[in-house]
Each structure stands twice: as structure tokens, then as C-alpha cells.
Scaffold this motif. Structure first.
Motif, PDB file in Angstrom:
ATOM      1  N   ALA A 288       0.857  -1.189   0.000  1.00 53.56           N
ATOM      2  CA  ALA A 288       0.000   0.000   0.000  1.00 53.56           C
ATOM      3  C   ALA A 288       0.891   1.235   0.000  1.00 53.56           C
ATOM      4  N   GLY A 289       0.743   2.045  -1.031  1.00 59.91           N
ATOM      5  CA  GLY A 289       1.460   3.311  -1.118  1.00 59.91           C
ATOM      6  C   GLY A 289       0.520   4.457  -0.789  1.00 59.91           C
ATOM      7  N   ILE A 290       1.105   5.577  -0.379  1.00 56.51           N
ATOM      8  CA  ILE A 290       0.323   6.764  -0.052  1.00 56.51           C
ATOM      9  C   ILE A 290       0.984   7.972  -0.695  1.00 56.51           C
ATOM     10  N   THR A 291       0.146   8.882  -1.193  1.00 58.76           N
ATOM     11  CA  THR A 291       0.627  10.090  -1.868  1.00 58.76           C
ATOM     12  C   THR A 291      -0.160  11.272  -1.316  1.00 58.76           C
ATOM     13  N   ALA A 292       0.512  12.423  -1.194  1.00 54.98           N
ATOM     14  CA  ALA A 292      -0.150  13.629  -0.696  1.00 54.98           C
ATOM     15  C   ALA A 292      -0.040  14.765  -1.700  1.00 54.98           C
ATOM     16  N   VAL A 293      -1.176  15.416  -1.935  1.00 55.96           N
ATOM     17  CA  VAL A 293      -1.208  16.706  -2.613  1.00 55.96           C
ATOM     18  C   VAL A 293      -1.450  17.720  -1.509  1.00 55.96           C
TER      19      VAL A 293
ATOM     20  N   LEU B  68      -3.037   5.236  -2.449  1.00 58.96           N
ATOM     21  CA  LEU B  68      -4.111   6.090  -1.946  1.00 58.96           C
ATOM     22  C   LEU B  68      -3.582   7.518  -1.953  1.00 58.96           C
ATOM     23  N   CYS B  69      -4.249   8.407  -2.684  1.00 61.95           N
ATOM     24  CA  CYS B  69      -3.820   9.798  -2.768  1.00 61.95           C
ATOM     25  C   CYS B  69      -4.771  10.671  -1.949  1.00 61.95           C
ATOM     26  N   PHE B  70      -4.186  11.529  -1.101  1.00 60.13           N
ATOM     27  CA  PHE B  70      -4.954  12.407  -0.233  1.00 60.13           C
ATOM     28  C   PHE B  70      -4.668  13.871  -0.552  1.00 60.13           C
ATOM     29  N   ARG B  71      -5.712  14.698  -0.448  1.00 61.04           N
ATOM     30  CA  ARG B  71      -5.521  16.153  -0.485  1.00 61.04           C
ATOM     31  C   ARG B  71      -5.349  16.588   0.963  1.00 61.04           C
ATOM     32  N   CYS B  72      -4.302  17.369   1.212  1.00 56.14           N
ATOM     33  CA  CYS B  72      -3.993  17.817   2.564  1.00 56.14           C
ATOM     34  C   CYS B  72      -3.765  19.315   2.582  1.00 56.14           C
TER      35      CYS B  72
END
Length: 159
Positions: A22-27, A102-106
Motif C-alpha cells: 500500500a502506497g500513499i501520496t499527498a497533494v 491512496l492519494c490524499f488532499r492535505c
């Protein structure tokens, strides 16, 4: 990117065989619509903040940890932007991997953007119209994060 200890331990058991992670990415967008980017130490490319989910870790908590570890910025998650199964790939050492990202807006809460670990050469805030080139998939994440549609996309492709 520093390889997490749990992956090194798994690799001792499975060698170079495919590993699904599981990878995670942040904008991370500030109130002036600038995006937070890092220039990676391993390949010199500018990218969004990203990492790997540790065993037992919640995805939203993990991406906030990655943001702080890599940039010194304390942030909060606004929403899930997208989730997608990335194509299988191989590292130069022969390790095979496939990520569910999973990409999140932060949004930032506090801190000054800085190189905060050995994974980055530079860290900076960039206006959307004056960004360095980022990978195409991450550009799609950014486009989706800027969308007024609050629902997550099922792939990294824009709706």
C-alpha cells in the motif's frame, strides 16, 4: 526512498518475488494554491510527497507522518482524492513490486518547508502555474485534488 525495515524483512523471506504494498501520496495545497513538492535524492526528480503504509498504520495517519518526516510540515487530511492499483514494476536490484496507491488532499497547519530527512535534496512550495515537471501520474493526482468533485476517483485517471 529509504526501504522500511518490514520490507527488508519480507525480502529476506521472499527474495525478489512480487510484493504487493500500500502506497500513499499527498497533494499538499496551501491557502495561496501552492503545492508542496520534494526533489528526491534517489533520482533527482520533483514529486509529490509519498511513502509506504507501515503494518498496522491507518492510511491518513501514514500520509501525515510522511509529510512531516520529509518536509517538516504538520498537515491535516482534507479528503481522499483517488485510489488505484499501479502497474507491476521492478527495481534495479530485481525486486518486483506492485502498489495500491491512496492519494490524499492535505492542507498545512504549521511548520516551515525544509529538507527533513535523507530522502530529499530540496523541498518547496510552488504556484500551480510555475511548478517543475512532476511524473504524469502525479499530475493526474494533482488535477483530481483540484477538482470540485469531493468523491475519490477509482483510478488515477481524471473523470
Amino acid at each position: 526512498m529509504t526501504t522500511p525495515k518490514f520490507i527488508l524483512q519480507l525480502r529476506e523471506k521472499i527474495g525478489h518475488d512480487p510484493l504487493f504494498l500500500a502506497g500513499i501520496t499527498a497533494v499538499v495545497l496551501d491557502p495561496d494554491d501552492r503545492v508542496l513538492l520534494v526533489r528526491r535524492a534517489d533520482n533527482g526528480r520533483w514529486t509529490l510527497i509519498a511513502g509506504v503504509l507501515e503494518p498496522g498504520e491507518e492510511p491518513a495517519v501514514a500520509i501525515l507522518r510522511e509529510i512531516q518526516e520529509e518536509t517538516g510540515i504538520v498537515a491535516e487530511v482534507e479528503r481522499l482524492v483517488s485510489f488505484e492499483a499501479m502497474p507491476p514494476s521492478s527495481y534495479p536490484n530485481g525486486d518486483q513490486v506492485q502498489f495500491l496507491d491512496l492519494c490524499f488532499r492535505c492542507r498545512p497547519l504549521s511548520g516551515e518547508a525544509r529538507v527533513n530527512d535523507d530522502e530529499s535534496l530540496e523541498v518547496g512550495w510552488f504556484p500551480l502555474d510555475a511548478m517543475p515537471e512532476i511524473p504524469a501520474r502525479e499530475q493526474i493526482c494533482l488535477t483530481n485534488a483540484l477538482s470540485s468533485d469531493p468523491l475519490p476517483k477509482y483510478t488515477g485517471r481524471p473523470a
